[in-house]
Enzyme design. Structure first.
Site, PDB file in Angstrom:
ATOM      1  N   CYS A 243       7.030  -2.674   4.419  1.00 55.85           N
ATOM      2  CA  CYS A 243       6.820  -1.278   4.042  1.00 55.85           C
ATOM      3  C   CYS A 243       7.094  -0.335   5.217  1.00 55.85           C
ATOM      4  O   CYS A 243       6.262  -0.219   6.111  1.00 55.85           O
ATOM      5  CB  CYS A 243       5.378  -1.167   3.547  1.00 55.85           C
ATOM      6  SG  CYS A 243       4.710   0.476   3.501  1.00 55.85           S
TER       7      CYS A 243
ATOM      8  N   CYS B 181       4.439   2.259   6.062  1.00 50.28           N
ATOM      9  CA  CYS B 181       3.252   1.634   6.679  1.00 50.28           C
ATOM     10  C   CYS B 181       3.436   1.566   8.194  1.00 50.28           C
ATOM     11  O   CYS B 181       2.499   1.813   8.955  1.00 50.28           O
ATOM     12  CB  CYS B 181       3.023   0.227   6.129  1.00 50.28           C
ATOM     13  SG  CYS B 181       2.715   0.199   4.344  1.00 50.28           S
TER      14      CYS B 181
END
Length: 114
Positions: free
Chosen positions: A35, A38
């Site tokens: 991700c 993230c």
């Protein structure tokens, strides 16, 4: 996992003890290696963990390594931030955001539960 420095990692095995049983409110970032947003949040979480250490515990949970907790809280998007107070989720936020905005949203969640 895009580990944020100074931020503890929790798993299905210790989520109950580290988050549900915590004395302080806990901000959980549901995150994943794959991700990119993230990874962007890692320095923000590190700063938050240091600056708010007196009143907030900040932890990360890898959704791939801890599917039970991820499913229990119906987390579908990464990153999802969930604020827990007294063992209950009081606020959920989806997506990367600047530190200032994250702090504003957390302030609402922290104030509501006082």
């Amino acid at each position: 996992m895009s580990k944020a420095a100074g931020v503890a990692e929790v798993t299905d095995a210790d989520f109950e003890a580290e988050v549900i049983g915590a004395d302080l409110p806990v901000l959980v970032e549901f995150t994943a290696d794959w991700c990119p947003p993230c990874r962007q949040m890692a320095p923000v979480l590190s700063a938050l963990a240091v600056e708010e250490a007196e009143r907030l515990k900040v932890v990360q949970l890898d959704v791939d390594a801890s599917p039970e907790t991820t499913h229990a809280y119906k987390v579908l998007s990464m990153p999802t931030f969930m604020l827990f107070r007294g063992g209950e989720p009081v606020k959920a936020m989806v997506g990367a955001r600047p530190k200032r905005r994250l702090l504003e949203e957390l302030a609402e969640g922290l104030a509501e539960a006082r």
